[in-house]
Design a protein around this motif. Structure first.
Motif, PDB file in Angstrom:
ATOM      1  N   ASP A   1       0.493  -1.074  -0.660  1.00  0.00           N
ATOM      2  CA  ASP A   1      -0.039   0.246  -0.330  1.00  0.00           C
ATOM      3  C   ASP A   1       0.675   1.147   0.028  1.00  0.00           C
ATOM      4  OD1 ASP A   1       0.950   0.157   2.621  1.00  0.00           O
ATOM      5  OD2 ASP A   1      -0.629  -1.086   3.403  1.00  0.00           O
ATOM      6  N   GLU A   2       1.978   1.737  -0.208  1.00  0.00           N
ATOM      7  CA  GLU A   2       2.796   2.052  -0.199  1.00  0.00           C
ATOM      8  C   GLU A   2       4.282   2.252  -1.041  1.00  0.00           C
ATOM      9  OE1 GLU A   2       3.872   4.494   3.585  1.00  0.00           O
ATOM     10  OE2 GLU A   2       5.742   4.042   3.163  1.00  0.00           O
ATOM     11  N   ALA A   3       4.877   2.858  -1.707  1.00  0.00           N
ATOM     12  CA  ALA A   3       6.030   3.120  -2.754  1.00  0.00           C
ATOM     13  C   ALA A   3       6.498   4.179  -2.471  1.00  0.00           C
ATOM     14  CB  ALA A   3       5.980   3.007  -3.737  1.00  0.00           C
ATOM     15  N   SER A   4       8.004   4.011  -2.088  1.00  0.00           N
ATOM     16  CA  SER A   4       8.792   5.224  -2.065  1.00  0.00           C
ATOM     17  C   SER A   4      10.014   5.183  -2.909  1.00  0.00           C
ATOM     18  CB  SER A   4       9.337   5.374  -0.353  1.00  0.00           C
ATOM     19  OG  SER A   4      10.106   4.214  -0.069  1.00  0.00           O
ATOM     20  N   PHE A   5      10.440   6.029  -3.285  1.00  0.00           N
ATOM     21  CA  PHE A   5      11.341   6.316  -4.103  1.00  0.00           C
ATOM     22  C   PHE A   5      11.970   8.018  -4.293  1.00  0.00           C
ATOM     23  CE2 PHE A   5       7.207   6.983  -5.144  1.00  0.00           C
ATOM     24  CZ  PHE A   5       7.319   8.480  -5.817  1.00  0.00           C
ATOM     25  N   THR A   6      13.425   7.462  -5.516  1.00  0.00           N
ATOM     26  CA  THR A   6      13.874   8.662  -5.254  1.00  0.00           C
ATOM     27  C   THR A   6      13.708   9.760  -6.845  1.00  0.00           C
ATOM     28  OG1 THR A   6      15.377   8.287  -3.896  1.00  0.00           O
ATOM     29  CG2 THR A   6      15.835   9.769  -5.414  1.00  0.00           C
ATOM     30  N   LEU A   7      13.380  10.505  -6.904  1.00  0.00           N
ATOM     31  CA  LEU A   7      13.494  10.671  -8.779  1.00  0.00           C
ATOM     32  C   LEU A   7      14.504  11.404  -9.088  1.00  0.00           C
ATOM     33  CD1 LEU A   7      10.049  12.947  -8.101  1.00  0.00           C
ATOM     34  CD2 LEU A   7      10.231  11.186  -9.029  1.00  0.00           C
ATOM     35  N   GLY A   8      14.732  11.340 -10.355  1.00  0.00           N
ATOM     36  CA  GLY A   8      15.498  12.143 -10.896  1.00  0.00           C
ATOM     37  C   GLY A   8      15.762  12.502 -12.049  1.00  0.00           C
ATOM     38  N   ALA A   9      16.401  14.012 -12.211  1.00  0.00           N
ATOM     39  CA  ALA A   9      16.553  15.482 -12.694  1.00  0.00           C
ATOM     40  C   ALA A   9      17.638  14.870 -13.506  1.00  0.00           C
ATOM     41  CB  ALA A   9      16.958  16.223 -12.182  1.00  0.00           C
ATOM     42  N   PRO A  10      17.710  15.907 -15.137  1.00  0.00           N
ATOM     43  CA  PRO A  10      18.746  15.839 -16.031  1.00  0.00           C
ATOM     44  C   PRO A  10      20.062  15.941 -15.104  1.00  0.00           C
ATOM     45  CG  PRO A  10      17.250  16.856 -16.770  1.00  0.00           C
ATOM     46  CD  PRO A  10      16.876  17.196 -15.579  1.00  0.00           C
ATOM     47  N   ARG A  11      20.277  16.694 -14.174  1.00  0.00           N
ATOM     48  CA  ARG A  11      21.927  16.419 -13.212  1.00  0.00           C
ATOM     49  C   ARG A  11      21.524  15.747 -12.666  1.00  0.00           C
ATOM     50  NH1 ARG A  11      22.511  23.015 -14.172  1.00  0.00           N
ATOM     51  NH2 ARG A  11      22.950  23.212 -16.917  1.00  0.00           N
ATOM     52  N   GLY A  12      21.176  14.601 -11.659  1.00  0.00           N
ATOM     53  CA  GLY A  12      21.715  13.650 -11.160  1.00  0.00           C
ATOM     54  C   GLY A  12      19.932  13.553 -10.160  1.00  0.00           C
ATOM     55  N   ALA A  13      19.536  12.364  -8.655  1.00  0.00           N
ATOM     56  CA  ALA A  13      18.859  12.488  -8.430  1.00  0.00           C
ATOM     57  C   ALA A  13      18.050  13.974  -7.449  1.00  0.00           C
ATOM     58  CB  ALA A  13      19.304  10.956  -7.496  1.00  0.00           C
ATOM     59  N   ILE A  14      17.093  14.401  -7.268  1.00  0.00           N
ATOM     60  CA  ILE A  14      16.566  14.733  -6.366  1.00  0.00           C
ATOM     61  C   ILE A  14      16.630  14.610  -5.090  1.00  0.00           C
ATOM     62  CG2 ILE A  14      14.664  15.810  -5.964  1.00  0.00           C
ATOM     63  CD1 ILE A  14      13.704  16.010  -8.783  1.00  0.00           C
ATOM     64  N   PRO A  15      17.429  15.500  -3.732  1.00  0.00           N
ATOM     65  CA  PRO A  15      17.616  15.001  -2.637  1.00  0.00           C
ATOM     66  C   PRO A  15      16.233  14.266  -1.768  1.00  0.00           C
ATOM     67  CG  PRO A  15      18.231  17.164  -3.519  1.00  0.00           C
ATOM     68  CD  PRO A  15      17.899  16.977  -4.701  1.00  0.00           C
ATOM     69  N   GLY A  16      15.261  13.634  -0.834  1.00  0.00           N
ATOM     70  CA  GLY A  16      15.111  13.498  -0.510  1.00  0.00           C
ATOM     71  C   GLY A  16      13.713  12.226  -0.928  1.00  0.00           C
ATOM     72  N   THR A  17      13.009  11.682  -0.133  1.00  0.00           N
ATOM     73  CA  THR A  17      12.325  10.609  -0.903  1.00  0.00           C
ATOM     74  C   THR A  17      11.151  10.781  -1.049  1.00  0.00           C
ATOM     75  OG1 THR A  17      13.671   9.069   0.602  1.00  0.00           O
ATOM     76  CG2 THR A  17      11.573   8.187   0.343  1.00  0.00           C
ATOM     77  N   SER A  18      10.376  10.333  -1.715  1.00  0.00           N
ATOM     78  CA  SER A  18       8.807  10.825  -2.079  1.00  0.00           C
ATOM     79  C   SER A  18       8.899   9.713  -1.491  1.00  0.00           C
ATOM     80  CB  SER A  18       8.322  11.098  -3.578  1.00  0.00           C
ATOM     81  OG  SER A  18       9.300  12.205  -4.170  1.00  0.00           O
ATOM     82  N   VAL A  19       7.108   9.871  -1.766  1.00  0.00           N
ATOM     83  CA  VAL A  19       6.033   8.337  -1.167  1.00  0.00           C
ATOM     84  C   VAL A  19       4.824   8.719  -1.886  1.00  0.00           C
ATOM     85  CG1 VAL A  19       5.007   7.766   1.181  1.00  0.00           C
ATOM     86  CG2 VAL A  19       7.103   8.574   1.166  1.00  0.00           C
ATOM     87  N   ALA A  20       4.478   8.151  -2.279  1.00  0.00           N
ATOM     88  CA  ALA A  20       2.903   7.124  -2.948  1.00  0.00           C
ATOM     89  C   ALA A  20       2.046   6.516  -2.592  1.00  0.00           C
ATOM     90  CB  ALA A  20       3.257   6.999  -4.455  1.00  0.00           C
ATOM     91  N   GLU A  21       0.720   6.347  -2.313  1.00  0.00           N
ATOM     92  CA  GLU A  21      -0.086   5.505  -1.330  1.00  0.00           C
ATOM     93  C   GLU A  21      -1.525   5.064  -2.222  1.00  0.00           C
ATOM     94  OE1 GLU A  21      -1.363   8.035   2.347  1.00  0.00           O
ATOM     95  OE2 GLU A  21       1.071   6.683   3.123  1.00  0.00           O
ATOM     96  N   GLY A  22      -1.424   3.612  -1.920  1.00  0.00           N
ATOM     97  CA  GLY A  22      -2.349   3.122  -3.088  1.00  0.00           C
ATOM     98  C   GLY A  22      -2.415   2.162  -2.814  1.00  0.00           C
ATOM     99  N   ARG A  23      -3.032   0.952  -3.263  1.00  0.00           N
ATOM    100  CA  ARG A  23      -3.450  -0.915  -3.091  1.00  0.00           C
ATOM    101  C   ARG A  23      -2.959  -1.205  -4.746  1.00  0.00           C
ATOM    102  NH1 ARG A  23      -8.629  -1.952  -0.140  1.00  0.00           N
ATOM    103  NH2 ARG A  23      -7.402  -4.571  -1.658  1.00  0.00           N
TER     104      ARG A  23
END
Length: 168
Positions: A130-152
């Motif tokens: 019910d949860e996914a956490s991930f790091t987004l990427g930008a053209p110059r590298g990873a974006i600092p921090g962890t994003s979280v998405a919820e759903g079944r």
């Protein structure tokens, strides 16, 4: 009296320093005078997971990112990394791979949602999540921090993450 002059000098110096900093900030800000924070920062967007159209041998779950008004557009590229899944707060320990074009840059921000795919091999025995956490990427590298998405949704060994694409 000597103490009063020294205090006055220190206060005047501090005010001059603050005024100087204010001038630098104003020159660096856009014409509106206020710089909006980036929609790509994890605290500045919303992410939801929903089932997507299944295909032969795979289940698909769409992770849609939206940004409220007041945040600046930003650019994302490739599949999210450091992906982790949980069910009711318990980590599932599923390692993911990536698939698809990892070089296409997309613009994300208010009124410009983006999404990526969680592709799960359909073997009839996926683990509920019910949860996914991930790091987004930008053209110059990873974006600092962890994003979280919820759903079944569900995951299993062999789950892969598609690249960020425009649209909801």
């Amino acid at each position: 009296m000597h103490t009063s002059r020294r205090s006055a000098t220190l206060i005047a110096g501090a005010l001059a320093a603050v005024a100087g900093v204010g001038t630098v900030i104003a020159q660096a800000a856009p014409a509106s005078g206020v710089s909006a924070p980036s929609a790509c920062r994890p605290a500045n967007h919303l992410a939801k997971i929903a089932p997507d159209r299944a295909e032969s041998g795979h289940l698909h779950f769409r992770v849609t990112l939206t940004a409220p008004q007041g945040y600046a557009e930003c650019r994302l590229v490739g599949s999210p990394t450091d992906v982790a899944f949980a069910h009711h707060g318990t980590p599932l320990g599923i390692t993911t791979g990536r698939y698809g074009d990892q070089n296409t840059i997309v613009t994300f921000g208010p009124g410009r949602p983006v999404h990526f795919d969680i592709r799960v091999p359909h073997q009839g025995h996926g683990a509920p999540a019910d949860e996914a956490s991930f790091t987004l990427g930008a053209p110059r590298g990873a974006i600092p921090g962890t994003s979280v998405a919820e759903g079944r949704f569900e995951v299993t060994a062999g789950t892969v993450i598609g690249p960020v694409r425009p649209g909801a």
